[in-house]
Design an enzyme around this catalytic site. Structure first.
Site, mmCIF file in Angstrom:
data_model
loop_
_atom_site.group_PDB
_atom_site.id
_atom_site.type_symbol
_atom_site.label_atom_id
_atom_site.label_comp_id
_atom_site.label_asym_id
_atom_site.label_seq_id
_atom_site.Cartn_x
_atom_site.Cartn_y
_atom_site.Cartn_z
ATOM 1 N N ASP A 25 52.982 24.391 16.461
ATOM 2 C CA ASP A 25 51.913 24.794 16.170
ATOM 3 C C ASP A 25 51.695 25.273 17.217
ATOM 4 O OD1 ASP A 25 49.602 24.457 15.226
ATOM 5 O OD2 ASP A 25 49.813 22.173 14.777
ATOM 6 N N GLU A 31 45.931 28.525 9.164
ATOM 7 C CA GLU A 31 44.497 28.178 9.434
ATOM 8 C C GLU A 31 42.998 28.480 9.438
ATOM 9 O OE1 GLU A 31 42.832 23.577 10.702
ATOM 10 O OE2 GLU A 31 43.049 25.902 12.364
ATOM 11 N N ASP A 58 46.495 27.470 14.378
ATOM 12 C CA ASP A 58 45.661 27.310 14.354
ATOM 13 C C ASP A 58 44.251 27.696 14.200
ATOM 14 O OD1 ASP A 58 44.630 24.316 14.987
ATOM 15 O OD2 ASP A 58 44.216 24.859 17.115
ATOM 16 N N HIS A 61 46.302 15.760 10.472
ATOM 17 C CA HIS A 61 46.129 15.124 10.811
ATOM 18 C C HIS A 61 44.415 15.586 10.955
ATOM 19 C CE1 HIS A 61 45.683 19.805 12.122
ATOM 20 N NE2 HIS A 61 44.750 19.687 13.107
ATOM 21 N N ASP A 62 43.600 16.173 11.016
ATOM 22 C CA ASP A 62 42.167 16.483 10.766
ATOM 23 C C ASP A 62 41.736 15.652 9.588
ATOM 24 O OD1 ASP A 62 42.076 17.716 12.851
ATOM 25 O OD2 ASP A 62 42.479 19.619 11.867
#
Length: 545
Positions: free
Chosen positions: A99, A243, A201, A317-318
């Site tokens: 990440d 993302e 991210d 995860h969000d």
């Protein structure tokens, strides 16, 4: 299709390290724990793992506040453990995708420590500063994503710094070439250690124009991504996933078209946001609207059909657990989990499985604030409480869409703490772990895990699944998802009942097909030759030449 990039046939698997597997009994997942479970991922057939942040971090935002990009958080292990994970995964033909969190760092990063202590330090310009107004006020009333003001007063620096997400995550100043060189060096350092790529991210924020408060997809974004490609990605056989919560069908090709030299694909969330409340966003439950959902899913298939590549997912995860959000976590948990997987995995793009999704893990129901671990949810409660929102209303929204839902430990078996740890887990284990766990799924020949294995294998072995053109069918049907994939003279018809009710579906002529039943979750089907009666949450796929 032999010249296609490897990641176009692969399925990704996201690991949230803190909740995957604990190896030492401290209640926190770690890298040795991941290594001990690699055979599960190999059996599933995934091609790469997206590892959520395992870097050194104070964990104010669960690792998305990084204090050292070249070290591992002690609770997760060491760099030697990371090297061993990369090597052991490689033996199983699984790449490790890190990440990349470079819109901001932690306020404990040595860059920020130097920046706030000395105005003349080179690192000062690695961050975004502003002088106070005439009365000491911040430069604007901009709010942070996790609540509170985005401009934060620094007593030592006698200036405000920008923390677009939180005070613990000061934004990096990408307009500084020296900062960009630091990031390129760090990325190349990880590539040299053998990683298979980066998930990036909130990458659409790095080109921001702070002066004009243009944050998403700012004017410098694509210049920076092209520079990144030149300095780190060119010549490497790696995958990159950016993302973005703002990317549109019109702007997506700018990130991932073949001639752009930027990224492999983007994570976009338009299908997720299509189910959000117009005013209250994700925090106010809204009845599921399948037609709006399909409009986004199918629209993105069309938008990137020739220019770019899609990422396919419903969970991360969000986001909440997909079987709780879009399926049926009760009576039809097994069948609806398989239906949702069928919808996503048989479209064109790279599918991503979020840990536990392959066994149909569900949302957890929390009741007290002290049970929450998510910075976003806790910050939201304080703001909502000040606005007069009552606890029950807040709790309904958070229990449906909050981030803690997907951060509970993976449920491996029916032993204490679901086999995740021998200690006290850092966050509660979902109460249904004795029924919903990997060991139980392994014993089900027609279970969710077996269905995921079949879907992953189909993508790896069938060109039409990996590369076939997508054609939407029955766009306005309020209960059924249907589409057609074509490659040369091959056709693949996919039909899914997205409800817990029996549905009659009259397919259009172009979907009518006789051939090989590739996949069926209720009863074998080898033909679509007239109106269908679909069982609750039934899904199937038929292939013909």
């Amino acid at each position: 299709m032999t010249d296609a990039p490897w990641w176009q046939r692969a399925v990704g698997y996201q690991i949230w390290p803190r909740s995957f597997q604990d190896s030492n009994g401290d209640g926190i997942g770690d890298l040795p724990g991941i290594i001990s479970r690699l055979d599960h991922l190999s059996d599933l057939g995934v091609g790469f793992v997206w590892l959520s942040p395992a870097y050194a971090s104070p964990q104010a935002d669960m690792g998305y506040d990084i204090s050292d990009y070249r070290d591992i958080a002690p609770e997760y292990g060491t760099l030697d453990d990371m090297d061993r994970l990369i090597a052991e995964a490689g033996k199983r033909d699984i790449g490790i995708v890190m990440d990349l969190v470079v819109n901001h760092s932690s306020d404990k990063h040595h860059w920020f420590e130097a920046a706030r202590n000395d105005r003349n330090a080179p690192e000062r310009d690695y961050y975004i500063w502003a002088d106070p107004g005439p009365d000491g006020e911040p430069p604007s009333s901009l709010r942070a994503c996790f609540g509170g003001p985005a401009w934060n007063w620094c007593e030592r620096a006698q200036q405000y710094y920008l923390g677009y997400f939180s005070p613990f995550q000061p934004d990096l100043n990408w307009r500084n070439p020296a900062l960009r060189r630091e990031i390129w060096d760090m990325m190349n350092w990880w590539f040299d250690r053998g990683i298979a790529g980066f998930r990036m991210d909130v990458i659409s924020l790095i080109g921001k124009d702070v002066e004009n408060e243009v944050f998403e997809e700012g004017p410098f974004l694509h210049d920076y991504l092209q520079e990144m490609h030149r300095e780190t990605l060119r010549g490497r056989d790696v995958v990159t996933i950016g993302e973005s919560w703002s990317v549109s069908r019109e702007t997506a090709p700018l990130y991932c078209a073949k001639d752009r030299d930027e990224l492999s694909m983007v994570f976009q969330f338009n299908h997720i946001k299509s189910q959000w409340h117009d005013v209250h966003g994700k925090w106010k439950p809204k009845p599921f609207d399948l037609v709006a959902f399909k409009e986004e899913l199918f629209g993105w298939q069309t938008a990137l059909a020739d220019e770019g590549w899609n990422s396919l997912f419903l969970s991360n995860h969000d986001l909440p657990r997909q079987v709780s959000k879009y399926g049926d976590a009760g009576e039809y948990r097994q069948r609806s989990a398989k239906a949702l997987a069928t919808v996503t995995h048989l479209m064109k793009g790279t599918p991503f499985i979020y840990q536990g999704e392959e066994i149909g893990m569900t949302n957890i129901q929390l009741e007290r604030l002290d049970q929450f671990r998510d910075l976003e949810a806790i910050g939201l409660w304080h703001e909502e409480h000040e606005r007069g929102v009552d606890w029950e209303t807040f709790l309904a929204g958070v229990n449906e869409n909050g981030r803690d839902n997907t951060r509970t430990p993976v449920q491996w078996d029916a032993s204490d703490s679901a086999g995740f740890t021998t200690g006290h887990p850092w966050i509660e284990v979902n109460a249904n772990y004795r029924e919903v766990n990997v060991a139980a799924e392994r014993d089900r020949a027609d279970g969710i895990l077996a269905h995921y294995r079949d879907l992953v294998k189909l993508r790896r072995e069938r060109d039409i699944v990996a590369f076939g053109r997508f054609e939407s069918v029955a766009d306005n049907h309020p209960q059924v998802v249907a589409y057609l994939r074509t490659l040369g003279d091959e056709r693949l018809a996919v039909v899914v009942n997205m409800t817990g009710e029996e549905v009659t579906f009259d397919p259009p002529q172009r979907l009518r097909i006789v051939g090989e039943g590739l996949l069926a979750t209720v009863e074998p089907r080898e033909a679509i030759d007239g109106p269908l009666t679909l069982a609750p949450w039934e899904s199937f796929a038929i292939h013909a030449r």
